[in-house]
Design an enzyme around this catalytic site. Structure first.
Site, mmCIF file in Angstrom:
data_model
loop_
_atom_site.group_PDB
_atom_site.id
_atom_site.type_symbol
_atom_site.label_atom_id
_atom_site.label_comp_id
_atom_site.label_asym_id
_atom_site.label_seq_id
_atom_site.Cartn_x
_atom_site.Cartn_y
_atom_site.Cartn_z
ATOM 1 N N ASP A 1 0.840 -1.194 0.000
ATOM 2 C CA ASP A 1 0.000 0.000 0.000
ATOM 3 C C ASP A 1 0.875 1.244 0.000
ATOM 4 O OD1 ASP A 1 -3.004 -0.751 0.608
ATOM 5 O OD2 ASP A 1 -1.789 -2.075 1.874
ATOM 6 N N HIS B 1 -7.318 5.772 1.262
ATOM 7 C CA HIS B 1 -8.195 5.571 2.402
ATOM 8 C C HIS B 1 -7.393 5.521 3.702
ATOM 9 C CE1 HIS B 1 -6.737 1.601 1.219
ATOM 10 N NE2 HIS B 1 -6.992 1.173 2.448
ATOM 11 N N ASP C 1 -6.959 -4.737 9.986
ATOM 12 C CA ASP C 1 -6.145 -3.528 10.151
ATOM 13 C C ASP C 1 -5.349 -3.621 11.449
ATOM 14 O OD1 ASP C 1 -7.072 -2.525 7.814
ATOM 15 O OD2 ASP C 1 -8.375 -0.991 8.676
ATOM 16 N N GLU D 1 -11.362 -0.435 -1.713
ATOM 17 C CA GLU D 1 -12.379 -1.098 -2.545
ATOM 18 C C GLU D 1 -13.387 -0.105 -3.102
ATOM 19 O OE1 GLU D 1 -12.337 -5.287 -0.003
ATOM 20 O OE2 GLU D 1 -13.665 -3.660 0.593
ATOM 21 N N LYS E 1 -10.311 -2.782 -7.100
ATOM 22 C CA LYS E 1 -10.754 -3.836 -6.190
ATOM 23 C C LYS E 1 -12.240 -3.715 -5.868
ATOM 24 C CE LYS E 1 -9.325 -5.863 -1.740
ATOM 25 N NZ LYS E 1 -8.377 -5.672 -0.618
ATOM 26 N N HIS F 1 -20.525 -11.380 0.850
ATOM 27 C CA HIS F 1 -21.203 -12.648 0.608
ATOM 28 C C HIS F 1 -22.333 -12.935 1.586
ATOM 29 C CE1 HIS F 1 -19.069 -14.316 4.108
ATOM 30 N NE2 HIS F 1 -18.050 -13.572 3.688
ATOM 31 N N THR G 1 -12.359 -10.241 -3.995
ATOM 32 C CA THR G 1 -11.945 -10.921 -2.767
ATOM 33 C C THR G 1 -12.786 -12.171 -2.501
ATOM 34 O OG1 THR G 1 -13.419 -9.600 -1.390
ATOM 35 C CG2 THR G 1 -11.222 -8.724 -1.781
ATOM 36 N N GLU H 1 -8.116 -12.246 -4.493
ATOM 37 C CA GLU H 1 -7.464 -12.179 -3.185
ATOM 38 C C GLU H 1 -8.267 -13.044 -2.214
ATOM 39 O OE1 GLU H 1 -7.285 -8.224 -1.694
ATOM 40 O OE2 GLU H 1 -6.121 -7.442 -3.389
ATOM 41 N N ASN H 2 -7.636 -13.430 -1.114
ATOM 42 C CA ASN H 2 -8.395 -14.002 -0.014
ATOM 43 C C ASN H 2 -8.855 -12.858 0.884
ATOM 44 O OD1 ASN H 2 -5.458 -13.977 0.311
ATOM 45 N ND2 ASN H 2 -5.800 -14.686 2.410
ATOM 46 N N LEU I 1 -9.843 -13.061 4.195
ATOM 47 C CA LEU I 1 -9.365 -13.187 5.560
ATOM 48 C C LEU I 1 -8.031 -13.922 5.577
ATOM 49 C CD1 LEU I 1 -12.732 -14.276 7.257
ATOM 50 C CD2 LEU I 1 -11.790 -11.957 7.093
ATOM 51 N N ARG J 1 -1.731 -12.435 4.268
ATOM 52 C CA ARG J 1 -0.727 -11.418 4.107
ATOM 53 C C ARG J 1 0.564 -11.939 4.690
ATOM 54 N NH1 ARG J 1 -1.333 -6.065 4.001
ATOM 55 N NH2 ARG J 1 -3.575 -6.217 4.406
#
Length: 551
Positions: free
Chosen positions: A131, A171, A179, A263, A375, A380, A422, A460-461, A463, A493
């Protein structure tokens, strides 16, 4: 089997103390350093290959192998080349820590980062993602940019033969899932917000959200004489000018942040201060004066001004379920003429915001050779209901009767932008029944939308996951059996846990399988211990031997 790699001590810059415990431990675990000479330092890796010592006379040597020879060794050692082997391979990137660059603008934990990048290279990943925080780079004042930490990082990534995806992160960091640190918007922007709180998104209770500037003022000169779109454009232009020698080479992709968490969405489910909890439906974010003015203008245009007075009065609150509200219930207001008017306006404003920002990025990065991406969030929960309430409050007009992702995919296709989605790792059976989740159904829908519109799809995943089941699910969704296959996957990550034994082995196997086009081909035949990589630093002192695990 064990392999001993003799190396010069220049692999790590030794410090003349017995033990050093620093911030680096949070990334790769405990590291002990001691003053070494080349006869007492060696690297041990599980394999069956013999390698001769590196001469200690070469003081400038910075790697355990020289370039070409290193490539050949790793090719045999892992059965990988570090990138795509065939046209059907899916390159894997790994997200770097959120605080990779410090508040002061410097590269955090540089030596730990160097060792970690070396490990990732030998694991067969294509590269990393970082980032580029607006709140760090333009912290000191309007148009005053500090890219120093990112320059150091990108040069280090290049040295290891990796690629990098850079996110233009407009952001705030902090207050959402995953985070781990706090990076607010630039101080001079926060000063403007304090004078005019309507610059940020607002819910019906008047709660302000400082994560991102409201899209309602995209074209107004509210940031010290510049519009938000101009400010974002100037930031990207500075990035292009600073990194012109790297764009299209080591920098293969620029992802344009377009909302909270980077996003394209409204901040409808903020976790900070317990405002929202999964699986709440969230709330519409259209109550700052700029969004209200836009809604009123839209209602005047259709000659029904009553519809422009406010947002829906019966849409409930953040933590309710669809059937608890008049708007989102099975035959609710969402499916009336008024509901359709409001949802079209709300979602179209979001798409317009994305189109303006991506249009600016398209002009800035044209001809650099770097891909552009945007993104989209994988929302879901309540996907199994008719209204898809959580998607609606986030700005995705997707219901049982309407495909909301086609519109977004068309906009991105027009700009030649990759749609990054994601929740690729999630299975329906893993979700709580009461939440009516279907991440698999959602991913399938987005894959079909991108295939229909000719939009590239990356994933991406959502979580942090380290288990084999999650990796297998990504492998399955990466293929083009139903809709678009993935052109790239970014793993969330890099942290201390990733380098733990079983987690690391799972990542190595996953990177290999993705490079083989999503086929579950297993680990290298050379890896009889079922672990493609183990790196340790052996320190001999008299008759004692100490071992420090770097990764």
């Amino acid at each position: 089997m064990a392999l001993t790699l003799h190396s010069s001590s220049s692999f790590i810059n030794a410090i003349d103390i017995k033990t050093l415990k620093t911030q680096e431990e949070s990334l790769i675990g405990s590291i002990s350093y001691a003053q070494l000479n080349s006869s007492t330092c060696r690297l041990r890796v599980k394999s069956s290959i013999k390698i001769e010592p590196v001469s200690s006379d070469n003081k400038s040597h910075t790697s355990i192998f020289d370039g070409k020879r290193e490539h050949e060794i790793l090719e045999k050692f892992h059965g990988l080349s570090g990138g795509r082997k065939t046209g059907s391979g899916v390159p894997v990137f790994v997200m770097l820590p959120l605080d990779t660059v410090s508040i002061g603008g410097n590269l955090n934990r540089a030596r730990a980062m160097n060792a970690s990048l070396m490990a990732l290279k030998s694991a067969g990943v294509e590269g990393v993602m970082v980032d580029a925080w607006w709140g760090l780079v333009e912290k000191d004042g309007p148009s005053k940019y500090n890219w120093n930490g990112y320059i150091e990082l990108i040069q280090m990534v290049q040295k290891h033969g990796l690629k990098i995806q850079v996110v233009m992160s407009f952001h705030q960091c902090g207050g959402n899932v995953g985070d781990s640190c706090s990076i607010p918007l630039p101080p001079w922007v926060l000063e403007e917000i304090s004078k005019n709180p309507d610059l940020v998104y607002t819910d019906k209770s008047g709660r302000r959200n400082p994560e991102y500037i409201s899209l309602g003022c995209d074209s107004l000169p509210v940031l010290k004489g510049r519009t938000p779109i101009q400010v974002y454009s100037d930031f990207m232009r500075s990035f292009r000018e600073t990194f012109s020698d790297y764009l299209g080479g080591v920098i293969v992709e620029v992802q344009v942040g377009m909302g909270p968490c980077g996003e394209l969405r409204y901040p409808s489910y903020p976790e900070s201060s317990g405002t929202w909890r999964f699986p709440g439906i969230g709330e519409f974010q259209c109550y700052d004066k700029y969004m209200r003015a836009s809604l009123k203008a839209a209602s005047v245009a259709i000659k029904n001004e009553k519809w422009g007075i406010s947002g829906p009065h019966d849409s409930g609150n953040y933590n309710q379920f669809p059937e608890d509200t008049g708007f989102f219930k099975r035959e609710g207001t969402w499916n009336t003429e008024y509901g359709q008017f409001f949802l079209e306006w709300y979602s179209e404003k979001l798409v317009e915001h994305g189109d303006q920002l991506l249009g600016a990025a398209e002009g800035i990065f044209r001809g650099t050779g770097a891909k552009l991406s945007g993104k989209v969030a994988g929302i879901h929960w309540h996907y199994g209901t008719r209204a898809h309430a959580a998607e609606l409050t986030a700005g995705y007009y997707n219901t049982r009767n309407r495909d909301g992702y086609l519109t977004i995919a068309r906009m991105m296709a027009k700009r030649g932008v990759v749609l990054n989605f994601t929740c690729m790792e999630m299975r329906d059976g893993e979700q709580p029944a009461h939440a009516n989740c279907s991440p698999e159904g959602l991913v399938k829908q987005v894959k079909m939308a991108t295939k229909t519109t000719g939009t590239e799809l990356a994933g991406e995943n959502a979580l942090e996951r380290y288990d084999e089941s999650a990796f297998e699910q990504v492998l399955a969704t990466s293929r083009s059996d139903n809709g678009n296959g993935l052109t790239a996957f970014t793993y969330l990550r890099m942290n201390k846990r990733l380098f733990e034994g079983e987690n690391w082995r799972n990542l190595v196997a996953f990177a290999k399988n993705m490079s083989e086009g999503g086929r579950n081909v297993g680990l290298s035949e050379y890896d009889t211990g079922k672990s493609d990589l183990y790196v340790g630093l052996i320190i001999k002192k008299d008759k004692e031997t100490k071992e420090t695990v770097l990764v």
